[in-house]
Scaffold this motif. Structure first.
Motif, PDB file in Angstrom:
ATOM      1  N   HIS A 151       0.853  -1.195   0.000  1.00 16.78           N
ATOM      2  CA  HIS A 151       0.000   0.000   0.000  1.00 16.78           C
ATOM      3  C   HIS A 151       0.889   1.246   0.000  1.00 16.78           C
ATOM      4  O   HIS A 151       2.022   1.224   0.467  1.00 16.78           O
ATOM      5  N   ASP A 152       0.313   2.331  -0.547  1.00 16.20           N
ATOM      6  CA  ASP A 152       1.135   3.522  -0.813  1.00 16.20           C
ATOM      7  C   ASP A 152       0.823   4.681   0.124  1.00 16.20           C
ATOM      8  O   ASP A 152       1.026   5.845  -0.224  1.00 16.20           O
ATOM      9  N   THR A 153       0.364   4.377   1.322  1.00 19.06           N
ATOM     10  CA  THR A 153      -0.080   5.388   2.288  1.00 19.06           C
ATOM     11  C   THR A 153       0.916   6.542   2.428  1.00 19.06           C
ATOM     12  O   THR A 153       0.538   7.706   2.446  1.00 19.06           O
ATOM     13  N   TYR A 154       2.192   6.197   2.535  1.00 23.70           N
ATOM     14  CA  TYR A 154       3.219   7.226   2.730  1.00 23.70           C
ATOM     15  C   TYR A 154       4.116   7.385   1.501  1.00 23.70           C
ATOM     16  O   TYR A 154       5.245   7.867   1.605  1.00 23.70           O
ATOM     17  N   GLY A 155       3.609   6.940   0.339  1.00 23.81           N
ATOM     18  CA  GLY A 155       4.372   7.122  -0.899  1.00 23.81           C
ATOM     19  C   GLY A 155       5.602   6.224  -1.001  1.00 23.81           C
ATOM     20  O   GLY A 155       6.526   6.538  -1.747  1.00 23.81           O
ATOM     21  N   MET A 156       5.615   5.113  -0.267  1.00 30.08           N
ATOM     22  CA  MET A 156       6.813   4.270  -0.271  1.00 30.08           C
ATOM     23  C   MET A 156       6.621   2.940  -1.007  1.00 30.08           C
ATOM     24  O   MET A 156       7.538   2.112  -1.030  1.00 30.08           O
ATOM     25  N   ALA A 157       5.460   2.753  -1.616  1.00 28.84           N
ATOM     26  CA  ALA A 157       5.182   1.434  -2.218  1.00 28.84           C
ATOM     27  C   ALA A 157       6.174   1.089  -3.337  1.00 28.84           C
ATOM     28  O   ALA A 157       6.678  -0.034  -3.398  1.00 28.84           O
ATOM     29  N   LEU A 158       6.466   2.051  -4.223  1.00 32.72           N
ATOM     30  CA  LEU A 158       7.387   1.735  -5.329  1.00 32.72           C
ATOM     31  C   LEU A 158       8.808   1.539  -4.813  1.00 32.72           C
ATOM     32  O   LEU A 158       9.545   0.677  -5.296  1.00 32.72           O
ATOM     33  N   ALA A 159       9.199   2.340  -3.818  1.00 29.08           N
ATOM     34  CA  ALA A 159      10.531   2.158  -3.226  1.00 29.08           C
ATOM     35  C   ALA A 159      10.610   0.771  -2.578  1.00 29.08           C
ATOM     36  O   ALA A 159      11.634   0.073  -2.696  1.00 29.08           O
ATOM     37  N   ASN A 160       9.532   0.360  -1.942  1.00 32.00           N
ATOM     38  CA  ASN A 160       9.511  -0.973  -1.334  1.00 32.00           C
ATOM     39  C   ASN A 160       9.558  -2.066  -2.395  1.00 32.00           C
ATOM     40  O   ASN A 160      10.169  -3.115  -2.195  1.00 32.00           O
ATOM     41  N   MET A 161       8.923  -1.796  -3.521  1.00 33.80           N
ATOM     42  CA  MET A 161       8.975  -2.765  -4.634  1.00 33.80           C
ATOM     43  C   MET A 161      10.422  -2.950  -5.101  1.00 33.80           C
ATOM     44  O   MET A 161      10.886  -4.076  -5.323  1.00 33.80           O
ATOM     45  N   VAL A 162      11.131  -1.839  -5.250  1.00 31.93           N
ATOM     46  CA  VAL A 162      12.531  -1.921  -5.698  1.00 31.93           C
ATOM     47  C   VAL A 162      13.376  -2.676  -4.666  1.00 31.93           C
ATOM     48  O   VAL A 162      14.190  -3.540  -5.015  1.00 31.93           O
ATOM     49  N   ALA A 163      13.118  -2.369  -3.376  1.00 35.02           N
ATOM     50  CA  ALA A 163      13.863  -3.080  -2.323  1.00 35.02           C
ATOM     51  C   ALA A 163      13.602  -4.581  -2.409  1.00 35.02           C
ATOM     52  O   ALA A 163      14.530  -5.390  -2.312  1.00 35.02           O
ATOM     53  N   ALA A 164      12.348  -4.938  -2.631  1.00 34.61           N
ATOM     54  CA  ALA A 164      11.994  -6.371  -2.706  1.00 34.61           C
ATOM     55  C   ALA A 164      12.607  -7.017  -3.953  1.00 34.61           C
ATOM     56  O   ALA A 164      13.101  -8.150  -3.893  1.00 34.61           O
ATOM     57  N   MET A 165      12.597  -6.294  -5.070  1.00 38.98           N
ATOM     58  CA  MET A 165      13.203  -6.855  -6.296  1.00 38.98           C
ATOM     59  C   MET A 165      14.691  -7.108  -6.083  1.00 38.98           C
ATOM     60  O   MET A 165      15.249  -8.059  -6.614  1.00 38.98           O
ATOM     61  N   GLY A 166      15.315  -6.247  -5.284  1.00 40.82           N
ATOM     62  CA  GLY A 166      16.738  -6.423  -4.983  1.00 40.82           C
ATOM     63  C   GLY A 166      17.021  -7.694  -4.199  1.00 40.82           C
ATOM     64  O   GLY A 166      18.156  -8.154  -4.126  1.00 40.82           O
ATOM     65  N   LEU A 167      15.974  -8.267  -3.615  1.00 40.83           N
ATOM     66  CA  LEU A 167      16.129  -9.542  -2.897  1.00 40.83           C
ATOM     67  C   LEU A 167      15.559 -10.703  -3.705  1.00 40.83           C
ATOM     68  O   LEU A 167      15.410 -11.809  -3.188  1.00 40.83           O
TER      69      LEU A 167
END
Ligand code: COA
Ligand code: ZN
Length: 310
Positions: free
Chosen positions: A212-228
């Motif tokens: 969820h993008d409540t604080y505008g971090m969803a895409l950043a979290n997606m990139v972090a997850a892709m890095g794993l």
């Protein structure tokens, strides 16, 4: 920590018709739901969470689940994988009768949210999920771990609580597991920390992430997850969404924003972003839904009609 090279392809599952619509208070007439679903089915997506078989007292918006699912099965079965969220055995009976491809049994990692969402303890939900696993036949079962990072009532959720649900899901024979940032408070460092523990424990298992993008971090979290090495994500067209039983939850990561970012990074999605934008514009102009995505607010989002920008 082992960082994977970014994937060449990510799977994006469209959850607007379930997570998106459930957050809309005013009832969306069934024919409007079906029209939006048909539009989304034509965007190149390969799987869609079409509805949820939940108590209409808990979520009145989903009262037409059987009708919506019947239309989907009639038009899209065999072409697009269908998913329906369920919170209990009764939901499983409805889902199995509907001909859905995947049931998505939701269980929160945190006691407080599981009680608020399903009026059950985590243990009671786990036991019910096990019964559903025993009756699923050829229908697939996904377990969605809600509040996998943080709980609106109890704050940060320890990875051990997430592992507890995942372990039981696998023991029961679940075919897939999703981890959800239900309230959208996780940041990339936090996501990396929890997902590293999950990777350590479960190896390269292809988990799905629901952000969820409540604080505008969803895409950043997606990139972090892709890095794993995570390469499967839920997203909702127009950025609609949010659990009504999770105070503070805002919309999902918008499908068009995820697709736009992935494709710009050279990561294929199979989804035509212009077609998604075209559906999103219709959702807003014809059906009055409130859109919440970056791309929809750009010139491209406001002016593009399918195919106009080739
Ligand atoms: N589908 C349709 N109706 C259902 C149902 C289901 N899956 N599960 C229960 N019901 C009905 C019962 O028949 C009963 O109806 P009645 O009052 O007319 O007899 C009523 O709902 C209450 O049933 P009960 O078993 O007592 O459930 P509950 O009140 O403890 O509620 C849930 C538990 C799980 C049914 C309810 O909280 C729910 O649907 N939660 C879903 C939450 C959700 O979708 N959150 C967002 C996604 S994460
Ligand atoms: Zn959600």
């Amino acid at each position: 920590m082992n960082f994977h090279p970014l994937p060449e392809w990510v799977e994006i599952m469209e959850v607007c018709p379930r997570d998106g619509f459930q957050s809309v208070k005013e009832f969306i007439p069934t024919e409007h739901k079906v029209a939006i679903i048909d539009g989304l089915a034509g965007t190149g997506i390969s799987s869609m969470e079409v509805t949820s078989f939940v108590s209409p007292k808990a979520i009145p918006q989903m009262a037409d689940a059987a009708d919506v699912m019947a239309e989907f099965v009639r038009k899209w079965k065999g072409k697009i994988t269908s998913i329906a969220l369920i919170p209990n055995l009764r939901g499983a009976e409805g889902a199995l009768a509907s001909g859905v491809d995947w049931m998505n049994f939701v269980i929160s990692a945190s006691e407080d949210h599981n009680q608020a969402n399903t009026r059950r303890s985590v243990e009671e939900s786990l036991a019910e999920m096990e019964k559903v696993a025993g009756m699923k036949g050829s229908t697939k079962l996904r377990v969605s771990v809600a509040t996998a990072f943080a709980c609106p009532f109890a704050g940060p959720v320890a990875p051990e609580k997430v592992i507890r649900v995942i372990d039981r899901a696998f023991e029961a024979g679940a075919d897939g597991v999703t981890m959800a940032d239900t309230i959208g408070t996780a940041d990339p460092k936090y996501v990396t920390s929890t997902l590293s523990v999950i990777r350590e424990k479960f190896g390269d298992y292809p988990f799905t992430l629901h952000l969820h993008d409540t604080y505008g971090m969803a895409l950043a979290n997606m990139v972090a997850a892709m890095g794993l090495g995570f390469a499967s994500f839920d997203a909702a067209a127009g950025g609609l969404g949010g659990c009504p039983f999770a105070p503070g939850a805002a919309g999902n990561a918008a499908t068009e924003d995820m697709v736009n970012m992935a494709e710009r990074m050279g990561i294929a999605t199979g989804i035509d972003v212009l077609k998604v934008l075209s559906v999103v514009r219709t959702m807003e102009s014809a059906y009055g839904l409130r859109i919440n995505s970056h791309l929809a607010a750009t010139k491209l989002g406001r002016e593009s009609d399918e195919g106009c920008c080739s």
